[in-house]
Design a protein around this motif. Structure first.
Motif, PDB file in Angstrom:
ATOM      1  N   ARG A   1       0.856  -1.194   0.000  1.00 53.08           N
ATOM      2  CA  ARG A   1       0.000   0.000   0.000  1.00 53.08           C
ATOM      3  C   ARG A   1       0.888   1.239   0.000  1.00 53.08           C
ATOM      4  N   ILE A   2       0.551   2.185  -0.860  1.00 53.89           N
ATOM      5  CA  ILE A   2       1.310   3.421  -0.982  1.00 53.89           C
ATOM      6  C   ILE A   2       0.410   4.594  -0.619  1.00 53.89           C
ATOM      7  N   ALA A   3       0.890   5.456   0.259  1.00 62.95           N
ATOM      8  CA  ALA A   3       0.202   6.707   0.573  1.00 62.95           C
ATOM      9  C   ALA A   3       0.861   7.818  -0.244  1.00 62.95           C
ATOM     10  N   VAL A   4       0.051   8.559  -0.985  1.00 62.88           N
ATOM     11  CA  VAL A   4       0.562   9.622  -1.850  1.00 62.88           C
ATOM     12  C   VAL A   4       0.088  10.954  -1.291  1.00 62.88           C
ATOM     13  N   THR A   5       1.030  11.757  -0.812  1.00 60.65           N
ATOM     14  CA  THR A   5       0.685  13.066  -0.271  1.00 60.65           C
ATOM     15  C   THR A   5       1.094  14.159  -1.256  1.00 60.65           C
TER      16      THR A   5
ATOM     17  N   VAL B   1       5.532   6.080   1.727  1.00 62.75           N
ATOM     18  CA  VAL B   1       4.835   7.366   1.649  1.00 62.75           C
ATOM     19  C   VAL B   1       5.574   8.252   0.659  1.00 62.75           C
ATOM     20  N   LEU B   2       4.883   8.677  -0.384  1.00 64.07           N
ATOM     21  CA  LEU B   2       5.461   9.669  -1.280  1.00 64.07           C
ATOM     22  C   LEU B   2       5.064  11.049  -0.773  1.00 64.07           C
ATOM     23  N   VAL B   3       6.057  11.899  -0.528  1.00 62.95           N
ATOM     24  CA  VAL B   3       5.812  13.273  -0.093  1.00 62.95           C
ATOM     25  C   VAL B   3       6.023  14.176  -1.309  1.00 62.95           C
ATOM     26  N   GLY B   4       4.903  14.562  -1.929  1.00 63.17           N
ATOM     27  CA  GLY B   4       4.963  15.382  -3.123  1.00 63.17           C
ATOM     28  C   GLY B   4       4.749  16.846  -2.824  1.00 63.17           C
ATOM     29  N   ALA B   5       4.826  17.669  -3.867  1.00 61.27           N
ATOM     30  CA  ALA B   5       4.679  19.117  -3.725  1.00 61.27           C
ATOM     31  C   ALA B   5       3.337  19.456  -3.093  1.00 61.27           C
ATOM     32  N   ASP B   6       3.386  20.286  -2.055  1.00 59.54           N
ATOM     33  CA  ASP B   6       2.217  20.566  -1.235  1.00 59.54           C
ATOM     34  C   ASP B   6       2.519  21.844  -0.462  1.00 59.54           C
ATOM     35  N   ASP B   7       1.639  22.210   0.454  1.00 55.10           N
ATOM     36  CA  ASP B   7       1.987  23.265   1.401  1.00 55.10           C
ATOM     37  C   ASP B   7       3.287  22.869   2.092  1.00 55.10           C
ATOM     38  N   PRO B   8       4.322  23.731   2.098  1.00 53.87           N
ATOM     39  CA  PRO B   8       5.617  23.328   2.654  1.00 53.87           C
ATOM     40  C   PRO B   8       5.549  22.802   4.079  1.00 53.87           C
TER      41      PRO B   8
END
Length: 327
Positions: free
Chosen positions: A2-6, A142-149
């Motif tokens: 399972r992958i969580a994509v943020t 967990v992939l931490v992608g571009a988001d609120d810093p």
């Protein structure tokens, strides 16, 4: 696995300028730019890096968990993502703000000028990844992608503290990060994604040399446009994976996200990284041939043929069993 994509969830407004940006920019006037580009096409599409990557993983039957903030206009987008295999139960929906907007103009050379409006993404820092993991179970990545810093930093810290491997993908937010923030986001990541420009910017932001950075991550994956991708690990030779060629480019937006979907899927299936990157390159080319980041059709036989033509029959036959059951 399972992958969580943020990361970001957005609506894309994609325009095409029938010319070359380079011919409109005057080098001696760059400090006072005031230009208007008359676009001849507008497409309004679903987007956002986390939603795009989750969509790709959903098409590959990975059932990713999407972690991000959307707006009061999210209902239709939510239904679309669910229909395409994405678990959206943990998306935070704002009570007052609209979903983020990505406004992008592409010229004849496939150069892009874009503006991003955060909207509901500003509430992403209120998301508690630890609470989500407690509800849904511990993901294997967990992939931490571009988001609120602030959200990116918080998710990274939470994943590390819970012992969940992190794929760091700061991309468009690198320009907003200071040195300490940039270092926190990538230090200890199992995988680091950048494009070629972002790779140089990341070194400038962190103040680390290439070797110092490689010593702090597992694999550094750099997308190189039509030159493919490079895979770098400390102490090992850099591996180059060629792109899957096409002469039908419609829009480059989302190709990098599609690559990430393929690479992460291969990682979930315990493939060698080179094999995962080949699938990623095939998916990236599929997205290049459509306008919009989630408008392409995943046709297993087409992907296998592309992989066969680019990487050879042995590679295609090795990948085929995983793709054969997809529609």
């Amino acid at each position: 696995m399972r992958i969580a994509v943020t990361g970001s969830i957005a609506t894309d407004h994609l325009m095409v300028f029938p010319g070359r940006f380079a011919e409109q920019l005057m080098k001696e006037q760059l400090e006072r730019v005031s230009l208007s580009f008359l676009a001849d096409r507008l497409e309004v599409r679903r987007g956002g890096v986390a939603a795009n990557i989750a969509f790709g993983l959903g098409q590959l039957r990975l059932e990713p968990i999407l972690v991000g903030a959307a707006g009061i206009d999210f209902a239709e987008y939510d239904s679309w993502l669910r229909a395409n295999g994405v678990d959206t139960s943990e998306v935070r929906v704002s009570e007052s703000l609209h979903t983020a907007r990505f406004v992008c103009t592409t010229d004849d050379d496939q150069n892009q000028i874009a503006t991003f409006y955060a909207g509901a993404m500003a509430e992403a820092s209120r998301i508690d990844l630890a609470a989500i993991i407690a509800r849904t179970g511990k993901p294997e990545l967990v992939l931490v992608g571009a988001d609120d810093p602030e959200a990116m930093l918080r998710h990274t810290s939470t994943a590390h503290s819970l012992g969940v491997p992190v794929a760091a993908d700061p991309s468009q937010q690198l320009a907003r990060l200071d040195r300490e923030q940039a270092r926190q986001l990538v230090d200890g990541a199992g995988w680091l994604f950048t494009n070629e420009y972002e790779a140089a910017l990341l070194l400038e932001r962190t103040g680390w040399s290439e070797q110092q950075l490689l010593g702090r991550v597992g694999t550094w994956i750099t997308t190189l446009g039509d030159a493919g991708v490079s895979l770098a690990r400390s102490g090992d030779p850099v591996v180059r994976i060629p792109a899957v060629a096409t002469d039908r480019i419609a829009d480059p937006t989302g190709a990098g996200d599609a690559f990430r979907s393929g690479f992460l899927a291969g990682t979930a299936w315990k493939w060698p990284q080179e094999q995962a990157a080949r699938l990623g390159c095939a998916l990236a080319t599929t997205v290049l041939e459509s306008v919009g980041t989630q408008e392409h059709k995943l046709v297993p036989s087409d992907l296998i043929d592309r992989i066969d033509q680019t990487y050879g029959n042995d590679v295609a036959r090795a990948i085929e069993p995983r793709l054969a059951g997809l529609s």
